[in-house]
Design a protein around this motif. Structure first.
Motif, mmCIF file in Angstrom:
data_model
loop_
_atom_site.group_PDB
_atom_site.id
_atom_site.type_symbol
_atom_site.label_atom_id
_atom_site.label_comp_id
_atom_site.label_asym_id
_atom_site.label_seq_id
_atom_site.Cartn_x
_atom_site.Cartn_y
_atom_site.Cartn_z
ATOM 1 N N UNK A 128 16.865 46.428 38.898
ATOM 2 C CA UNK A 128 17.558 45.685 37.835
ATOM 3 C C UNK A 128 16.886 44.331 37.600
ATOM 4 N N UNK A 129 16.474 43.724 38.673
ATOM 5 C CA UNK A 129 15.816 42.415 38.609
ATOM 6 C C UNK A 129 14.494 42.536 37.847
ATOM 7 N N UNK A 130 13.768 43.624 38.152
ATOM 8 C CA UNK A 130 12.476 43.842 37.488
ATOM 9 C C UNK A 130 12.706 44.059 35.984
ATOM 10 N N UNK A 131 13.713 44.866 35.663
ATOM 11 C CA UNK A 131 14.005 45.108 34.248
ATOM 12 C C UNK A 131 14.311 43.801 33.537
ATOM 13 N N UNK A 132 15.123 42.961 34.204
ATOM 14 C CA UNK A 132 15.495 41.722 33.520
ATOM 15 C C UNK A 132 14.281 40.802 33.380
ATOM 16 N N UNK A 133 13.412 40.750 34.401
ATOM 17 C CA UNK A 133 12.285 39.810 34.258
ATOM 18 C C UNK A 133 11.209 40.351 33.325
ATOM 19 N N UNK A 134 10.997 41.667 33.309
ATOM 20 C CA UNK A 134 9.930 42.204 32.460
ATOM 21 C C UNK A 134 10.407 42.383 31.013
ATOM 22 N N UNK A 135 11.635 42.913 30.861
ATOM 23 C CA UNK A 135 12.047 43.307 29.506
ATOM 24 C C UNK A 135 12.980 42.316 28.808
ATOM 25 N N UNK A 136 13.717 41.521 29.586
ATOM 26 C CA UNK A 136 14.679 40.637 28.918
ATOM 27 C C UNK A 136 14.220 39.178 28.879
ATOM 28 N N UNK A 137 13.613 38.699 29.964
ATOM 29 C CA UNK A 137 13.309 37.271 30.045
ATOM 30 C C UNK A 137 11.828 36.966 30.200
ATOM 31 N N UNK A 138 10.965 37.918 29.889
ATOM 32 C CA UNK A 138 9.528 37.631 29.955
ATOM 33 C C UNK A 138 9.200 36.630 28.838
ATOM 34 N N UNK A 139 8.022 35.991 28.946
ATOM 35 C CA UNK A 139 7.623 35.026 27.911
ATOM 36 C C UNK A 139 7.636 35.706 26.542
ATOM 37 N N UNK A 145 12.796 36.407 20.520
ATOM 38 C CA UNK A 145 14.150 35.999 20.097
ATOM 39 C C UNK A 145 14.240 34.515 19.741
ATOM 40 N N UNK A 146 13.084 33.869 19.689
ATOM 41 C CA UNK A 146 13.061 32.428 19.396
ATOM 42 C C UNK A 146 13.732 32.126 18.055
ATOM 43 N N UNK A 147 13.443 32.985 17.059
ATOM 44 C CA UNK A 147 13.997 32.719 15.729
ATOM 45 C C UNK A 147 15.527 32.767 15.749
ATOM 46 N N UNK A 148 16.093 33.614 16.623
ATOM 47 C CA UNK A 148 17.561 33.718 16.706
ATOM 48 C C UNK A 148 18.140 32.390 17.203
ATOM 49 N N UNK A 149 17.541 31.868 18.280
ATOM 50 C CA UNK A 149 18.045 30.592 18.816
ATOM 51 C C UNK A 149 17.867 29.485 17.773
ATOM 52 N N UNK A 444 17.448 33.743 43.116
ATOM 53 C CA UNK A 444 17.436 32.652 42.129
ATOM 54 C C UNK A 444 17.869 33.191 40.763
ATOM 55 N N UNK A 445 18.471 32.335 39.950
ATOM 56 C CA UNK A 445 18.979 32.741 38.633
ATOM 57 C C UNK A 445 17.971 33.613 37.883
ATOM 58 N N UNK A 446 18.447 34.773 37.426
ATOM 59 C CA UNK A 446 17.559 35.684 36.702
ATOM 60 C C UNK A 446 17.296 35.187 35.273
ATOM 61 N N UNK A 447 18.201 34.349 34.767
ATOM 62 C CA UNK A 447 18.061 33.881 33.379
ATOM 63 C C UNK A 447 17.512 32.466 33.275
ATOM 64 N N UNK A 448 16.856 31.995 34.369
ATOM 65 C CA UNK A 448 16.357 30.613 34.409
ATOM 66 C C UNK A 448 15.545 30.248 33.160
#
Ligand code: HEM
Length: 513
Positions: A128-139, A145-149, A444-448
């Motif tokens: 799950x951690x790998x999925x979040x770092x590779x697919x959700x919070x990678x650079x 999603x920059x335009x959304x923010x 450490x926070x996954x969404x840092x």
């Protein structure tokens, strides 16, 4: 009959007291526990915790030192309250403390530990951690999603311009902005405002209820033999809420799956769906529907109040320190100018703003006691015995105010992080243990990366776009800075302000008329 009953009761209480004290003493001969206040029978040190446990535990450092032992009900709890002790637990002994203690919230609301926040350390957590770092919070994902923010922050600034002379509750508006941005990033929906649908409304109310329930102290978590009684009715409420939540998440999931290709990668949920059935670890491990729903739940609960309250505190500190506000605005005027709004890519060129954010994290960490960890095995730290099964609390708040680490620790001084300052080069990303608002080590926070970006961008926008005046004639020196302890550390008194636009209307995306 009454006398007999009283005698038995007294004998039982006496027996329990002797057991607890002899237990403590015996251990102190062979396995010396860290020092701490003596526990009461059965409830242990629960009455010592007070309404703001991070402050109570911080005050105990003077008497007992930076590593502390308590008993909450029947649970051994150790508290790390200095840079070096935190480093021992979260770096040297990190693997031993990489799981979370059992708790009713994880069981009844977070899909029985099948989520990322509470998953036991091991294969599934790693996946799950790998999925979040590779697919959700990678650079790349963050850039996508920059335009959304940017759009959501733009909506917020326009709203602040339009209020005119009316006072606004800044925390509330910032929270709406963060929730909407995350809603669009995660499930392709805004959750507040005109185009939010009834499903969004329901989701929002469920998140609020979940935060409230997760913040309740549940006796069963500390006195397991009483768990089945559910004395406060908390478990019952959690189960009912979970049913509603699950129905909602299932329907969103189904809807996304039916839309198929149309929605491909337009939000994080679509990305997660695309991973279903894929061999993610080279060992046949893929993502289940339950894990997808649990991940969504995690991101929403862990990622909204934390980021929003941090921005609220930052603006409050800047209002209290007008000289610092002016310096931050000057930096923005020089680097970005006044003809366009600041954007996320500017942040790297704004060292003073970054220092303001660090100083704000130092004094106002959103999760002052981090999230709890558990000792998988007994171990020895600083010469003390830490029993297997102990809960570890890291007092992030106390560490960041430790006078051995910080000069003038209660003063708001961003300069300390600038070149030549006492903490030049210190960052919040988990390697400098005197400042760990996102925790450190494996958990450490996954969404840092997302959290930090959001906070820096929002704060920069509010500083560049507005001068701030307190409502109701409150002067900056009199601004109430009390904390209200809950799942996150919020302001006790909302920050009510008059925003005064600094830029031309077209820069906010408004007509000049
Ligand atoms: C100001 C912003 C934030 C702060 C200060 C913060 C802080 C923390 C802390 C202290 C932990 C526990 C670390 C530990 O156990 O040692 C944590 C865990 C976590 N956070 Fe954050 N957080 C923030 C924003 C976010 C965001 C935006 C997300 C996602 C959208 C997020 C998702 C998570 C998750 C999934 C975990 C659990 C990680 C695991 O157990 O492996 N957080 N956060």
């Amino acid at each position: 009959m009454a006398t007999l009953f009283l005698t038995i009761l007294l004998a039982t209480v006496l027996f329990l007291i002797l057991r607890i004290f002899s237990h403590r003493r015996n251990r102190s001969h062979n396995n010396r526990l860290p020092p701490g206040p003596n526990p009461w029978p059965i409830i242990g040190n629960l009455p010592h915790m007070g309404t703001k446990p991070h402050r109570t535990l911080s005050a105990m450092v003077t008497t007992y030192g930076p590593i502390l032992h308590l008993r909450l009900g029947f649970v051994d709890v150790v508290v790390a309250a200095s840079k070096s002790v935190a480093e021992q637990f979260l770096k040297i002994h990190d693997a031993n403390f990489a799981s979370r203690p059992p708790n009713s919230g994880a069981k009844h609301m977070a899909y029985n530990y099948q989520d990322l926040v509470f998953a036991p350390y091991g294969h599934r957590w790693r996946l799950l951690r790998k999925i979040s770092s590779v697919h959700l919070f990678s650079a790349k994902a963050l850039e996508d999603f920059k335009h959304v923010r940017q759009e959501e922050v733009g909506t917020l600034t326009r709203e602040l311009v339009r209020v005119g002379t009316k006072p606004v509750n800044l925390g509330q508006l910032v929270n709406m902005c963060v929730v909407n941005a995350l809603g669009r990033e995660m499930i392709g929906r805004r959750l507040f405002g005109a185009d939010a649908d009834h499903k969004a409304d329901e989701f929002r109310s469920m998140v609020t209820e979940m935060m409230a329930l997760a913040g309740v102290f549940n006796i069963g978590d500390f006195v397991p033999s009483l768990d089945w009684l559910d004395l406060q009715g908390v478990a019952g409420k959690m189960k009912r809420l979970h049913k509603r939540f699950d129905a909602f998440l299932s329907s969103i999931l189904k809807e996304h799956e039916m839309n198929g290709q149309d929605q491909k990668h337009t939000d994080m949920l679509s990305t997660l769906i695309s991973l279903k059935g894929t061999d993610l670890d080279g060992d046949g491990g893929s993502l289940t529907d339950t894990e997808i729903k649990a991940l969504l739940l995690n991101m929403f609960t862990a990622g909204t109040d934390t980021s929003a309250s941090t921005v609220d505190w930052a603006i409050a500190e800047l209002i209290r320190h007008p000289d610092i506000m002016v310096k931050a605005q000057e930096e923005l005027d020089i680097v970005v100018g006044r003809d366009r709004p600041v954007n996320e890519s500017d942040i790297a060129q704004l060292p003073y703003l970054q220092a303001v954010i660090k100083e704000n994290f130092r004094l106002h960490p959103p999760t002052p006691l981090s999230l709890p960890h558990i000792a998988s095995e007994s171990c020895e730290i600083n010469g003390y015995h830490i029993p297997k099964g102990s809960t570890l609390l890291t007092n992030i708040w106390a560490i960041a105010r430790d006078p051995d680490q910080w000069s003038d620790p209660l003063a708001f001084k961003p300069e300390r992080f600038l070149p030549g300052g006492e903490k030049s080069g210190v960052d919040v990303k988990g390697s400098d243990f005197e400042l760990i608002p996102f925790g450190a080590g494996r958990r450490i926070c996954a969404g840092l990366s997302l959290g930090l970006r959001t906070i820096q961008f929002l704060t920069a926008t509010l500083v560049q776009g507005f001068d701030w005046e307190l409502a109701g004639g409150v002067t900056p020196e009199k601004l109430n800075m009390e904390e209200s302890y809950g799942l996150t550390l919020q302001r006790a008194v909302p920050l009510v302000v008059h925003p005064k636009p600094r830029l031309a209307p077209n820069v906010y995306g408004l007509g000049s008329g």
